[in-house]
Design an enzyme around this catalytic site. Structure first.
Site, short mmCIF file in Angstrom:
data_model
loop_
_atom_site.label_atom_id
_atom_site.label_comp_id
_atom_site.label_asym_id
_atom_site.label_seq_id
_atom_site.Cartn_x
_atom_site.Cartn_y
_atom_site.Cartn_z
N VAL A 1 40.12 37.16 35.83
CA VAL A 1 39.71 37.54 36.20
C VAL A 1 39.55 37.58 38.47
O VAL A 1 38.68 36.77 38.48
CB VAL A 1 37.93 37.94 36.07
N LYS A 2 39.84 38.53 38.53
CA LYS A 2 39.65 38.47 40.49
C LYS A 2 37.85 39.02 40.73
O LYS A 2 37.64 39.86 40.47
CB LYS A 2 40.31 39.10 41.08
N ILE A 3 37.42 38.58 41.18
CA ILE A 3 35.92 38.95 42.50
C ILE A 3 35.91 38.28 43.03
O ILE A 3 35.93 37.67 44.13
CB ILE A 3 35.33 38.09 40.97
N ALA B 1 43.64 39.61 38.11
CA ALA B 1 43.36 41.17 37.65
C ALA B 1 41.69 41.21 38.77
O ALA B 1 41.00 40.49 37.89
CB ALA B 1 43.17 41.34 36.94
N THR C 1 47.43 40.35 42.09
CA THR C 1 47.31 41.93 42.43
C THR C 1 45.39 42.03 43.05
O THR C 1 44.53 40.90 43.39
CB THR C 1 46.64 42.76 41.17
#
Ligand code: E4P
Length: 217
Positions: free
Chosen positions: A82-84, A56, A27
């Site tokens: 965790v998307k960074i 996310a 996402t």
């Protein structure tokens, strides 16, 4: 090769996940906005629909903010990644998350040098944006091949997640270039099943079968 769905539409996800062919979900803030729903609620629902990794994305642009948001997102479910963003602050956060045992997906990657830095920061996944590079007049798929060569040469574990996929040919090319995964919009995922010769051939077989008057059962 793992195939992820790039969506926050849980009805579409549930339908495609039933095929058993969806290995994970990605996402981003634009897709969360498109869903019109609270982010934590959508991510939790998606994590209940697929066992694989669910990316996310943090909204902060500062390391400390990313760390606080990322820890909260990681607490939603065990399969949250965790998307960074691929920024200096993002890569510092990425290294912190690695030490904490939190999986990371470093996104908005547009160069092999950026991908090298993400791997050195211990990213679990790197997301090169193929379609957006093509839109920009570059060859998005050659970036996948460059990253593959670098990661193999230096034995980085970071998985290459081909992103910004626009058509089935992108999926094939990403597989040939050595991507570990591709994240695919639902419309393109559905198109992967199709070929005009499959439809034409099946029509002919069904027509000839009907002429035999037989029944297998
Ligand atoms: C996935 O991680 C990306 O956010 C997504 O693939 C971007 O795709 P787009 O370029 O079509 O928005």
């Amino acid at each position: 090769m793992q195939l992820f769905l790039d969506t926050t539409d849980t009805a579409i996800l549930a339908d495609l996940a039933a095929t058993g062919l969806v290995d994970g979900v990605t996402t981003n803030p634009s897709l969360i906005a498109k869903s019109g729903r609270p982010m934590l609620e959508v991510i939790a629902e998606i994590c209940g629909l697929v066992e694989g990794p669910v990316s996310a994305e943090v909204a902060s642009t500062e390391t400390e903010g990313m760390l606080a948001e990322g820890r909260k997102l990681a607490g939603v479910a065990t399969n949250v990644v965790v998307k960074i963003p691929l920024t200096r602050a993002g890569l510092v956060a990425c290294a912190h998350f690695g030490r904490e045992g939190i999986q990371t997906n470093v996104t908005l990657c547009f160069s092999a040098a950026q991908a090298l830095l993400a791997a050195k920061a211990g990213a679990s996944y790197i997301s090169p944006f193929v379609g957006r590079l093509d839109d920009h007049g570059a060859d998005g798929m050659s970036l996948i091949a460059e990253i593959r060569a670098i990661y193999d040469a230096y034995e980085f574990d970071t998985e290459i997640l081909a992103a910004s996929i626009r058509n089935p040919a992108h999926v094939t090319a990403a597989a040939l270039a050595g991507a570990d995964c591709a994240t695919i919009p639902p419309g393109v995922f559905t198109d992967l099943f199709k070929h005009p010769l499959t439809e034409k051939g099946l029509e002919q077989f069904m027509s000839d079968w009907a002429k035999t008057g037989q029944s297998i059962l």
